[in-house]
Write a protein that holds these residues in place. Structure first.
Motif, short mmCIF file in Angstrom:
data_model
loop_
_atom_site.label_atom_id
_atom_site.label_comp_id
_atom_site.label_asym_id
_atom_site.label_seq_id
_atom_site.Cartn_x
_atom_site.Cartn_y
_atom_site.Cartn_z
N THR A 30 7.03 12.14 3.58
CA THR A 30 7.75 10.88 3.47
C THR A 30 6.89 9.85 2.75
O THR A 30 5.71 9.67 3.08
N ALA A 31 7.48 9.21 1.77
CA ALA A 31 6.77 8.26 0.92
C ALA A 31 7.10 6.82 1.29
O ALA A 31 8.20 6.52 1.77
N SER A 32 6.14 5.94 1.05
CA SER A 32 6.36 4.51 1.21
C SER A 32 5.47 3.76 0.23
O SER A 32 4.43 4.28 -0.19
N GLY A 33 5.90 2.57 -0.14
CA GLY A 33 5.06 1.71 -0.97
C GLY A 33 5.15 1.93 -2.45
O GLY A 33 4.45 1.27 -3.22
N PHE A 34 5.97 2.86 -2.90
CA PHE A 34 6.19 3.05 -4.33
C PHE A 34 7.61 3.57 -4.55
O PHE A 34 8.31 3.95 -3.61
N GLN A 35 8.03 3.56 -5.80
CA GLN A 35 9.40 3.91 -6.13
C GLN A 35 9.59 5.42 -6.17
O GLN A 35 9.59 6.04 -7.25
N PHE A 36 9.73 5.99 -5.01
CA PHE A 36 9.80 7.45 -4.85
C PHE A 36 10.82 8.08 -5.79
O PHE A 36 10.57 9.12 -6.39
N VAL A 37 11.98 7.45 -5.94
CA VAL A 37 13.09 8.04 -6.70
C VAL A 37 12.70 8.27 -8.17
O VAL A 37 13.27 9.12 -8.84
N GLN A 68 0.83 -1.18 0.00
CA GLN A 68 0.00 0.00 0.00
C GLN A 68 0.88 1.25 0.00
O GLN A 68 1.86 1.32 0.72
N SER A 69 0.49 2.22 -0.82
CA SER A 69 1.31 3.42 -0.99
C SER A 69 0.84 4.52 -0.07
O SER A 69 -0.36 4.71 0.12
N HIS A 70 1.81 5.24 0.49
CA HIS A 70 1.48 6.32 1.41
C HIS A 70 2.38 7.53 1.19
O HIS A 70 3.55 7.37 0.83
N LEU A 71 1.79 8.70 1.43
CA LEU A 71 2.54 9.94 1.55
C LEU A 71 2.09 10.58 2.84
O LEU A 71 0.88 10.80 3.03
N VAL A 72 3.03 10.88 3.72
CA VAL A 72 2.68 11.44 5.02
C VAL A 72 3.41 12.77 5.20
O VAL A 72 4.64 12.81 5.22
N GLU A 73 2.60 13.83 5.30
CA GLU A 73 3.16 15.17 5.49
C GLU A 73 3.28 15.50 6.97
O GLU A 73 2.53 14.98 7.81
N SER A 74 4.19 16.40 7.28
CA SER A 74 4.34 16.93 8.63
C SER A 74 4.98 18.30 8.54
O SER A 74 5.48 18.70 7.48
N GLY A 75 4.93 19.02 9.65
CA GLY A 75 5.61 20.30 9.72
C GLY A 75 4.73 21.53 9.68
O GLY A 75 5.21 22.65 9.82
N GLY A 76 3.43 21.33 9.46
CA GLY A 76 2.54 22.48 9.46
C GLY A 76 2.35 23.05 10.85
O GLY A 76 2.79 22.47 11.85
N GLY A 77 1.70 24.20 10.92
CA GLY A 77 1.44 24.82 12.20
C GLY A 77 1.07 26.27 12.05
O GLY A 77 0.83 26.76 10.94
N LEU A 78 1.04 26.97 13.18
CA LEU A 78 0.73 28.39 13.23
C LEU A 78 2.03 29.18 13.30
O LEU A 78 2.90 28.90 14.13
N VAL A 79 2.15 30.16 12.43
CA VAL A 79 3.35 30.99 12.39
C VAL A 79 2.94 32.43 12.13
O VAL A 79 1.94 32.69 11.46
N GLN A 80 3.72 33.35 12.66
CA GLN A 80 3.44 34.77 12.43
C GLN A 80 3.91 35.19 11.04
O GLN A 80 4.82 34.57 10.47
N PRO A 81 3.31 36.22 10.48
CA PRO A 81 3.79 36.74 9.20
C PRO A 81 5.29 37.05 9.27
O PRO A 81 5.78 37.59 10.27
N GLY A 82 5.99 36.67 8.21
CA GLY A 82 7.44 36.82 8.18
C GLY A 82 8.20 35.62 8.72
O GLY A 82 9.43 35.55 8.57
N GLY A 83 7.49 34.69 9.33
CA GLY A 83 8.12 33.51 9.90
C GLY A 83 8.40 32.43 8.89
O GLY A 83 8.15 32.59 7.68
N SER A 84 8.90 31.31 9.39
CA SER A 84 9.31 30.19 8.52
C SER A 84 8.74 28.88 9.04
O SER A 84 8.52 28.71 10.24
N LEU A 85 8.52 27.97 8.12
CA LEU A 85 8.16 26.59 8.43
C LEU A 85 8.84 25.68 7.41
O LEU A 85 9.09 26.10 6.27
N ARG A 86 9.08 24.45 7.82
CA ARG A 86 9.60 23.44 6.91
C ARG A 86 8.66 22.25 6.89
O ARG A 86 8.47 21.60 7.91
#
Length: 126
Positions: free
Chosen positions: A23-30, A1-19
């Motif tokens: 991460t993928a699994s179950g398929f040939q990501f490359v 089974q193929s999956h893509l799982v995101e992370s890193g979101g959140g609340l940030v002030q204007p001018g701020g940064s997020l990353r």
């Protein structure tokens, strides 16, 4: 089974940064171009990518005009992960960000349609 799982979101002030990470699994990501797509509150998910990256061998990247110079996409094939570094965030960047397999074309990026993540919410607000 193929999956893509995101992370890193959140609340940030204007001018701020997020990353964001995806991460993928179950398929040939490359072998896949990958991209980030977003859905602002009350709107449909955008049909074209905010930022996309081709396979490592292609070296291609794409950025929507509104994020050029502020967002940087990268991938680590050893970790099956694609990243989106977002700097100088603006309230207009508020959205659910989805990771997906993509097609990096000459002047745009579209979903491949095969693999989607569940999304991660980014809120830019003071």
């Amino acid at each position: 089974q193929s999956h893509l799982v995101e992370s890193g979101g959140g609340l940030v002030q204007p001018g701020g940064s997020l990353r964001l990470s995806c991460t993928a699994s179950g398929f040939q990501f490359v072998a896949y171009d990958m991209g980030w797509f977003r859905q602002a509150p009350g709107k449909e998910r955008e049909g074209e990518g905010v930022s996309c990256i081709g396979t490592t061998s292609s070296g291609r990247t794409y950025y929507e005009d509104s994020v050029k110079g502020r967002f940087t996409i990268s991938r680590d094939d050893a970790k099956n992960t694609v990243y989106l570094q977002m700097n100088s965030l603006k309230p207009d960047d508020t959205a659910v960000y989805y990771c997906a397999a993509a097609l990096v074309l000459h002047n745009r990026c579209v979903p491949d349609g095969k693999y989607w993540g569940q999304g991660t919410l980014v809120t830019v607000s003071s």
